[in-house]
Structures are given as structure tokens and as C-alpha cells.
Design an enzyme around this catalytic site. Sequence first.
Site, PDB file in Angstrom:
ATOM      1  N   GLU A  84       0.814  -1.201   0.000  1.00 47.97           N
ATOM      2  CA  GLU A  84       0.000   0.000   0.000  1.00 47.97           C
ATOM      3  C   GLU A  84       0.851   1.255   0.000  1.00 47.97           C
ATOM      4  O   GLU A  84       2.034   1.228   0.335  1.00 47.97           O
ATOM      5  CB  GLU A  84      -0.929  -0.006   1.201  1.00 47.97           C
ATOM      6  N   CYS A  97       3.883   8.222   1.304  1.00 49.47           N
ATOM      7  CA  CYS A  97       4.450   7.176   2.154  1.00 49.47           C
ATOM      8  C   CYS A  97       4.360   5.881   1.349  1.00 49.47           C
ATOM      9  O   CYS A  97       3.269   5.443   1.004  1.00 49.47           O
ATOM     10  CB  CYS A  97       3.621   7.108   3.431  1.00 49.47           C
ATOM     11  N   CYS A 104       6.301  -7.737   6.059  1.00 46.21           N
ATOM     12  CA  CYS A 104       7.593  -7.443   6.686  1.00 46.21           C
ATOM     13  C   CYS A 104       7.957  -8.612   7.589  1.00 46.21           C
ATOM     14  O   CYS A 104       7.097  -9.192   8.249  1.00 46.21           O
ATOM     15  CB  CYS A 104       7.516  -6.163   7.516  1.00 46.21           C
ATOM     16  N   CYS A 108       7.655  -6.617  14.496  1.00 49.32           N
ATOM     17  CA  CYS A 108       7.481  -5.699  15.630  1.00 49.32           C
ATOM     18  C   CYS A 108       6.069  -5.871  16.193  1.00 49.32           C
ATOM     19  O   CYS A 108       5.093  -5.948  15.441  1.00 49.32           O
ATOM     20  CB  CYS A 108       7.723  -4.258  15.195  1.00 49.32           C
ATOM     21  N   CYS A 111       2.967  -3.478  15.253  1.00 48.83           N
ATOM     22  CA  CYS A 111       2.818  -3.064  13.853  1.00 48.83           C
ATOM     23  C   CYS A 111       1.962  -4.060  13.081  1.00 48.83           C
ATOM     24  O   CYS A 111       2.218  -5.267  13.105  1.00 48.83           O
ATOM     25  CB  CYS A 111       4.207  -2.950  13.215  1.00 48.83           C
ATOM     26  N   GLY A 159       7.027  -2.764   5.169  1.00 47.33           N
ATOM     27  CA  GLY A 159       8.336  -3.346   4.900  1.00 47.33           C
ATOM     28  C   GLY A 159       9.496  -2.601   5.534  1.00 47.33           C
ATOM     29  O   GLY A 159       9.378  -1.465   5.984  1.00 47.33           O
ATOM     30  N   GLU A 160      10.626  -3.303   5.574  1.00 45.51           N
ATOM     31  CA  GLU A 160      11.863  -2.736   6.104  1.00 45.51           C
ATOM     32  C   GLU A 160      12.794  -2.454   4.911  1.00 45.51           C
ATOM     33  O   GLU A 160      13.376  -3.380   4.335  1.00 45.51           O
ATOM     34  CB  GLU A 160      12.497  -3.724   7.098  1.00 45.51           C
ATOM     35  N   SER A 189      13.109   5.116   6.387  1.00 41.68           N
ATOM     36  CA  SER A 189      12.865   4.779   7.786  1.00 41.68           C
ATOM     37  C   SER A 189      13.282   3.331   8.034  1.00 41.68           C
ATOM     38  O   SER A 189      12.914   2.432   7.277  1.00 41.68           O
ATOM     39  CB  SER A 189      11.376   4.948   8.101  1.00 41.68           C
ATOM     40  N   SER A 212      13.779   4.066  13.777  1.00 40.21           N
ATOM     41  CA  SER A 212      12.642   3.743  14.651  1.00 40.21           C
ATOM     42  C   SER A 212      13.183   3.207  15.962  1.00 40.21           C
ATOM     43  O   SER A 212      13.448   2.015  16.099  1.00 40.21           O
ATOM     44  CB  SER A 212      11.735   2.718  13.958  1.00 40.21           C
ATOM     45  N   LEU A 213      13.337   4.083  16.931  1.00 41.28           N
ATOM     46  CA  LEU A 213      14.015   3.727  18.180  1.00 41.28           C
ATOM     47  C   LEU A 213      13.039   3.117  19.191  1.00 41.28           C
ATOM     48  O   LEU A 213      13.276   2.019  19.701  1.00 41.28           O
ATOM     49  CB  LEU A 213      14.689   4.982  18.747  1.00 41.28           C
ATOM     50  N   HIS A 214      12.001   3.823  19.525  1.00 45.74           N
ATOM     51  CA  HIS A 214      10.870   3.344  20.355  1.00 45.74           C
ATOM     52  C   HIS A 214      11.196   3.069  21.810  1.00 45.74           C
ATOM     53  O   HIS A 214      10.273   2.926  22.620  1.00 45.74           O
ATOM     54  CB  HIS A 214      10.213   2.080  19.789  1.00 45.74           C
ATOM     55  N   ASN A 288      -1.059   3.722  16.813  1.00 44.52           N
ATOM     56  CA  ASN A 288      -2.317   3.436  16.146  1.00 44.52           C
ATOM     57  C   ASN A 288      -2.636   1.983  16.490  1.00 44.52           C
ATOM     58  O   ASN A 288      -1.936   1.088  16.017  1.00 44.52           O
ATOM     59  CB  ASN A 288      -2.099   3.579  14.635  1.00 44.52           C
ATOM     60  N   CYS A 331       0.663   2.193   8.306  1.00 38.96           N
ATOM     61  CA  CYS A 331       1.450   0.989   8.500  1.00 38.96           C
ATOM     62  C   CYS A 331       0.714  -0.334   8.329  1.00 38.96           C
ATOM     63  O   CYS A 331       0.574  -1.106   9.264  1.00 38.96           O
ATOM     64  CB  CYS A 331       2.068   1.014   9.891  1.00 38.96           C
TER      65      CYS A 331
HETATM   66  N1  SAH Z   1      10.215  -0.826   8.703  1.00 36.41           N
HETATM   67  C1  SAH Z   1      10.537   0.550   8.791  1.00 36.41           C
HETATM   68  C2  SAH Z   1       9.636   1.454   7.973  1.00 36.41           C
HETATM   69  C3  SAH Z   1       8.170   1.124   7.930  1.00 36.41           C
HETATM   70  S1  SAH Z   1       7.293   1.370   9.464  1.00 36.41           S
HETATM   71  C4  SAH Z   1      10.542   0.995  10.246  1.00 36.41           C
HETATM   72  O1  SAH Z   1      10.123   0.222  11.105  1.00 36.41           O
HETATM   73  O2  SAH Z   1      11.034   2.087  10.498  1.00 36.41           O
HETATM   74  C5  SAH Z   1       7.234   3.151   9.523  1.00 36.41           C
HETATM   75  C6  SAH Z   1       6.999   3.703  10.915  1.00 36.41           C
HETATM   76  O3  SAH Z   1       5.698   3.371  11.392  1.00 36.41           O
HETATM   77  C7  SAH Z   1       7.987   3.149  11.947  1.00 36.41           C
HETATM   78  O4  SAH Z   1       8.530   4.197  12.709  1.00 36.41           O
HETATM   79  C8  SAH Z   1       7.096   2.256  12.785  1.00 36.41           C
HETATM   80  O5  SAH Z   1       7.583   2.098  14.073  1.00 36.41           O
HETATM   81  C9  SAH Z   1       5.787   2.994  12.743  1.00 36.41           C
HETATM   82  N2  SAH Z   1       4.638   2.172  13.137  1.00 36.41           N
HETATM   83  C10 SAH Z   1       4.424   0.875  12.843  1.00 36.41           C
HETATM   84  N3  SAH Z   1       3.257   0.450  13.371  1.00 36.41           N
HETATM   85  C11 SAH Z   1       2.703   1.518  13.986  1.00 36.41           C
HETATM   86  C12 SAH Z   1       1.474   1.728  14.703  1.00 36.41           C
HETATM   87  N4  SAH Z   1       0.614   0.734  14.867  1.00 36.41           N
HETATM   88  N5  SAH Z   1       1.238   2.955  15.213  1.00 36.41           N
HETATM   89  C13 SAH Z   1       2.120   3.966  15.030  1.00 36.41           C
HETATM   90  N6  SAH Z   1       3.288   3.841  14.364  1.00 36.41           N
HETATM   91  C14 SAH Z   1       3.579   2.620  13.843  1.00 36.41           C
HETATM   92 FE1  SF4 Z   2       8.489  -4.095   9.788  1.00 35.82          FE
HETATM   93 FE2  SF4 Z   2       8.778  -1.495  10.419  1.00 35.82          FE
HETATM   94 FE3  SF4 Z   2       6.500  -2.848  11.020  1.00 35.82          FE
HETATM   95 FE4  SF4 Z   2       8.745  -3.392  12.355  1.00 35.82          FE
HETATM   96  S1  SF4 Z   2       7.620  -1.417  12.351  1.00 35.82           S
HETATM   97  S2  SF4 Z   2       7.325  -4.915  11.516  1.00 35.82           S
HETATM   98  S3  SF4 Z   2      10.277  -3.161  10.761  1.00 35.82           S
HETATM   99  S4  SF4 Z   2       7.281  -2.392   8.982  1.00 35.82           S
END
Ligand code: SAH
Ligand code: SF4
Length: 343
Positions: A84, A97, A104, A108, A111, A159-160, A189, A212-214, A288, A331
Amino acid sequence: MPYLTPPEDLGSLFPEEPAYRVRQLRRWLYRTPVLTADAMTSLPAALRPRLEPLWPFAVEAEQAGDRGSTVKWLLRAPDGASYEAVLMAYPRRTTLCLSSQAGCAMGCSFCATGQFGFERHLQAGEMVAQAAYAAARLRARPLPGGPDRLGNVVFMGMGEPLANYENLREALRRLVEEMGLSGRAITVSTVGVIPGMLRLAAEPWPVTLALSLHAADDDTRAALVPLARRYPIDDLVEAARRFSAGRGRRVTLEWTLISGVNDTPEQARGLAAIAVELRAHANVIPLNPTPASRHRAPPPERVRAFVEQVRRAGANVTQRDTRGRGIDAACGQLRSRRAEETP
Ligand code: SAH
Ligand code: SF4
């Protein structure tokens, strides 16, 4: 599907066409993209049907939100893979985006894409075609409240990107050299694939890196991001430092804020310390929620307090807007919802 062929090799698809025709086609594909081959008015009418299907995907669903200023497309490749892209209009720029993989493999926990699992890598042409399609759509029908030119591209869809490096690299090359986007207008990202971060630092295009540190400690991070077990935060910070030193570009730190997990004062202090050390910009985005996870976003006042704590500790921080929430534009959520509806 002309986007799946490198622009330099387009001539091989039409060996009988003169070189100037191929150059015209190349411009229609990348410089002034159009929605249908029929709109490529400088090409002979007999050639245009041979370009079909123009796009390497079918637009299976389109959803508009935020009064039309956000549009999300569910795309389906001929082999069935789905991914998407989301286009968002802001007063001064329109941002796409896009996805780098269908699904992926990183898993995580918060996600939707990660919960869905890995389908396949996207080819470079499938990534660039998302940008070309968005540019064509904008020229044909701008989104309300934003410019009709594609301003920014962020690799924050499914995806990553750094796990699909060669295709990412070729996509970046075409976005900059063929479509004419500035490297600064592109953000990659990553969840923190260190070898990819270091390779990207050495590429000629000055793209922005978002990490994406978190979480500010390895245990908290590993509960959210399985890859954290392979790459500890100290090493990530070092790789990010090398990226920004080599590029002279600030990195962005992404922080998806989750109630009771990474929204504590201690985590805020940890994020601030890393952001200050890296002279990075921190982006805090409330989670989200996804169907398969119990994680929740903190209440709005807790989000504000967290951001304030990071700011007071001296870091450059913004709370990112929640654009597209109403249409699950974050995402991988549209696809997971449709997958649920399909028996
Ligand atoms: N895989 C890469 C890029 C795609 S995700 C990454 O992880 O950085 C893009 C961003 O969306 C990342 O920062 C991820 O942590 C964030 N993300 C994923 N799921 C989410 C959710 N449910 N709510 C808010 N942000 C989210
Ligand atoms: Fe993949 Fe990024 Fe989602 Fe983690 S946050 S599962 S790396 S898309």
C-alpha cells in the site's frame, strides 16, 4: 510493465523504435508521469497500447480521509502480492508514504505489517512506480489543501527498506536521477538494520534517515522490536552518529508511544539523552492500535506530558500528527483489515 525495466534499458523493450521515442517514453514514465499510456500524447497511437499494463500493480482499493487530503491505495501485483501507499497533502508539500516490501519479516509487536508477516521484497520498479503513480494522480487531480507536485517521499509504508537493500538503492537512484526529486526530500525509515544504515551513508544521495528507536534501553526495545536482540542501542546510536557525521544531515528518531511501555519519565529522559547526543530530531507518534496487539496509545494528556519532558531535557522533539487515522492509513492497516474480512 515498463517501470520494471531500468530506464537505461527501455530501448530493449522496443528494439524497432528510434532512440528519441525511447527518450520520450522515459520522460513520460519519470519526469511527467501520467495515469494511462493513452495520455502519452507525443507517442504514436500504435505504440501506446503496447505499454499496457502501464503500472506494475492494480489499484485494488482507494480510500480517502481527512476531507480528501489523505488518500490510501491498496495495490496488488500480478502475482498476488499486495502492498500500500498513502498520499498526504499539507499546505506546503504533498508527501507520499510508500512500501518497500509486501509485508515485513521483522515482527514488531505493535505493527500491523509485522503481524501479517513477510510476503516478498518489492522490486525497485515497484517502489518507483508508487511515486510515479502518486505524481500522475496529483497532476490529474490534486488533493485539496496541498500542492499538485509530489514534494516528499518517505519509506514508511510496509516493509523494512534496509532489508531489501539493492532494490532500495536502485529505487533511490531513479527517484533522484530520473524523477528529479531532491535526496533531501526522501526519508528512509529503518527499524535499525546497521549494515544497511552504514551502506546508505556511503550512497551519493543525501537522503534523510529515520531510525525507529521506540525505547531507550535494550530490554524495553526488545519487547517491541525483535531485531533489537541483534543490534543493541549503543551500536544503533553509533551507526546513526556515523550516518549524520558523514552526511552532515540530522537523523530523525521515531518513537511510537505506547501506554505503560515507553511513555514513562525514565524513557523520556533516555530518548532526550540520545537525541541530544546525536543532535537528532525526535518524532513522537501515539500508537495506532492494531487488532492483534493489546498495546494501546496513552491518553492525549500523557502524550503531551511525554513530549514536554523530552523537550525540557533539551531535545528537539515534535509530536507527529495522526494523519490518516480514520482510514487506517498507518502501517499496513488497510491490508490487514481486508485480510480479516476475506474468509
Ligand atoms: N520498517 C521501517 C519502515 C516502515 S514502518 C521501520 O520500522 O522504520 C514506519 C513507521 O511506522 C515506523 O517508525 C514504525 O515504528 C511505525 N509504526 C508501525 N506500526 C505503527 C502503529 N501501529 N502505530 C504507530 N506507528 C507505527
Ligand atoms: Fe516491519 Fe517497520 Fe512494522 Fe517493524 S515497524 S514490523 S520493521 S514495517
